[in-house]
Write a protein that holds these residues in place. Sequence first.
Motif, PDB file in Angstrom:
ATOM      1  N   LEU A  72      14.022  -3.230  -1.259  1.00 50.95           N
ATOM      2  CA  LEU A  72      13.756  -3.483  -2.282  1.00 50.95           C
ATOM      3  C   LEU A  72      13.664  -5.253  -2.025  1.00 50.95           C
ATOM      4  O   LEU A  72      12.800  -6.255  -2.145  1.00 50.95           O
ATOM      5  N   SER A  73      14.165  -5.982  -0.880  1.00 51.14           N
ATOM      6  CA  SER A  73      13.565  -7.188  -0.411  1.00 51.14           C
ATOM      7  C   SER A  73      12.604  -6.911   0.042  1.00 51.14           C
ATOM      8  O   SER A  73      11.724  -8.325   0.437  1.00 51.14           O
ATOM      9  N   THR A  74      12.462  -6.019   1.250  1.00 48.03           N
ATOM     10  CA  THR A  74      10.377  -6.323   1.842  1.00 48.03           C
ATOM     11  C   THR A  74       9.693  -5.836   0.550  1.00 48.03           C
ATOM     12  O   THR A  74       8.414  -6.406   0.260  1.00 48.03           O
ATOM     13  N   ILE A  75       9.803  -4.829  -0.574  1.00 47.64           N
ATOM     14  CA  ILE A  75       8.850  -5.238  -1.548  1.00 47.64           C
ATOM     15  C   ILE A  75       8.746  -6.391  -2.615  1.00 47.64           C
ATOM     16  O   ILE A  75       7.563  -7.139  -2.274  1.00 47.64           O
TER      17      ILE A  75
ATOM     18  N   SER B 286       1.382  -0.677  -0.159  1.00 44.27           N
ATOM     19  CA  SER B 286      -0.039   0.334   0.452  1.00 44.27           C
ATOM     20  C   SER B 286       1.151   1.002   0.031  1.00 44.27           C
ATOM     21  O   SER B 286       2.458   1.152   0.313  1.00 44.27           O
ATOM     22  N   GLU B 287       0.056   2.748   0.265  1.00 43.81           N
ATOM     23  CA  GLU B 287       0.629   3.811  -0.171  1.00 43.81           C
ATOM     24  C   GLU B 287       1.219   3.621   1.185  1.00 43.81           C
ATOM     25  O   GLU B 287       2.546   4.343   1.250  1.00 43.81           O
ATOM     26  N   LYS B 288       1.042   3.364   2.582  1.00 44.81           N
ATOM     27  CA  LYS B 288       1.571   3.995   3.705  1.00 44.81           C
ATOM     28  C   LYS B 288       2.798   3.296   4.138  1.00 44.81           C
ATOM     29  O   LYS B 288       3.483   3.707   4.918  1.00 44.81           O
ATOM     30  N   GLU B 289       2.560   1.754   3.239  1.00 34.79           N
ATOM     31  CA  GLU B 289       3.432   1.076   3.557  1.00 34.79           C
ATOM     32  C   GLU B 289       4.958   0.933   2.962  1.00 34.79           C
ATOM     33  O   GLU B 289       5.458   1.158   3.139  1.00 34.79           O
ATOM     34  N   LEU B 290       4.788   1.419   1.301  1.00 26.79           N
ATOM     35  CA  LEU B 290       5.562   2.050   0.806  1.00 26.79           C
ATOM     36  C   LEU B 290       6.373   3.030   0.917  1.00 26.79           C
ATOM     37  O   LEU B 290       8.204   3.019   1.431  1.00 26.79           O
ATOM     38  N   LEU B 291       5.439   4.256   1.361  1.00 26.40           N
ATOM     39  CA  LEU B 291       6.344   5.449   2.070  1.00 26.40           C
ATOM     40  C   LEU B 291       6.868   5.224   3.843  1.00 26.40           C
ATOM     41  O   LEU B 291       7.748   6.052   3.820  1.00 26.40           O
ATOM     42  N   ALA B 292       6.815   3.960   4.467  1.00 30.15           N
ATOM     43  CA  ALA B 292       7.476   3.486   5.951  1.00 30.15           C
ATOM     44  C   ALA B 292       8.113   2.584   4.974  1.00 30.15           C
ATOM     45  O   ALA B 292       9.277   2.177   6.452  1.00 30.15           O
ATOM     46  N   LEU B 293       8.572   2.610   3.873  1.00 31.84           N
ATOM     47  CA  LEU B 293       9.878   1.347   4.001  1.00 31.84           C
ATOM     48  C   LEU B 293      11.147   2.018   4.290  1.00 31.84           C
ATOM     49  O   LEU B 293      11.419   3.342   3.829  1.00 31.84           O
ATOM     50  N   ASP B 294      12.485   1.414   4.897  1.00 32.37           N
ATOM     51  CA  ASP B 294      13.616   2.067   4.930  1.00 32.37           C
ATOM     52  C   ASP B 294      14.652   1.947   3.581  1.00 32.37           C
ATOM     53  O   ASP B 294      14.262   0.891   3.175  1.00 32.37           O
ATOM     54  N   GLU B 295      15.208   2.851   3.207  1.00 28.62           N
ATOM     55  CA  GLU B 295      15.902   2.517   1.538  1.00 28.62           C
ATOM     56  C   GLU B 295      16.832   1.169   2.024  1.00 28.62           C
ATOM     57  O   GLU B 295      17.188   0.889   0.969  1.00 28.62           O
TER      58      GLU B 295
END
Length: 183
Positions: free
Chosen positions: A166-169, A153-162
Amino acid sequence: MYFAALLARTEDGWEASDTELDDVETLSDLTDLAREASEEADTVLVLIEQEDAWFGVLRLDGEEDPRIYVSDAAAAARSSYGEILLTDELLGREPGDDDVADLDSLDLDGTEDGEPDNENDSDEEDEEAAASGEAVSHSPVGDRDILADLGVSEKELLALDEGDALSTIADALGAAEVLETVR
């Protein structure tokens, strides 16, 4: 150090391939590379990251125009691969506007030297600053719903740690194992 990979969704699931960007100079080149590498895929994702500074996603669905998301516009603007993704439209600039601010004058918080840090600035003001060439913001730019239908989701995407975005995605897509094979 950069990492770039291509994930293609086929009838058999996700397939990953290492993507060489040395000959890619424009968004059109990157789009062509992605389409050629996965002609039979219905959805293709190009995932790019630079260490822990920024990550970007380019998504192609068939013959539609590419959709783009970049986690930190200012950090990506300092990168040759990031510049490929940062189109004038994405940054809210008029096409061909070469009057871009000196990015070296930015503080780590995205303000120019000597400019007060005002936490009440709106997104609209950031877009106006980018459009006038004043500065490129450290905020995310692009399509924040780029992966929503794929489980991020947008919220999850914005919360990702750089550092592990990519692993999380890939994990959310069910493609973690195939991505790790090319990493």
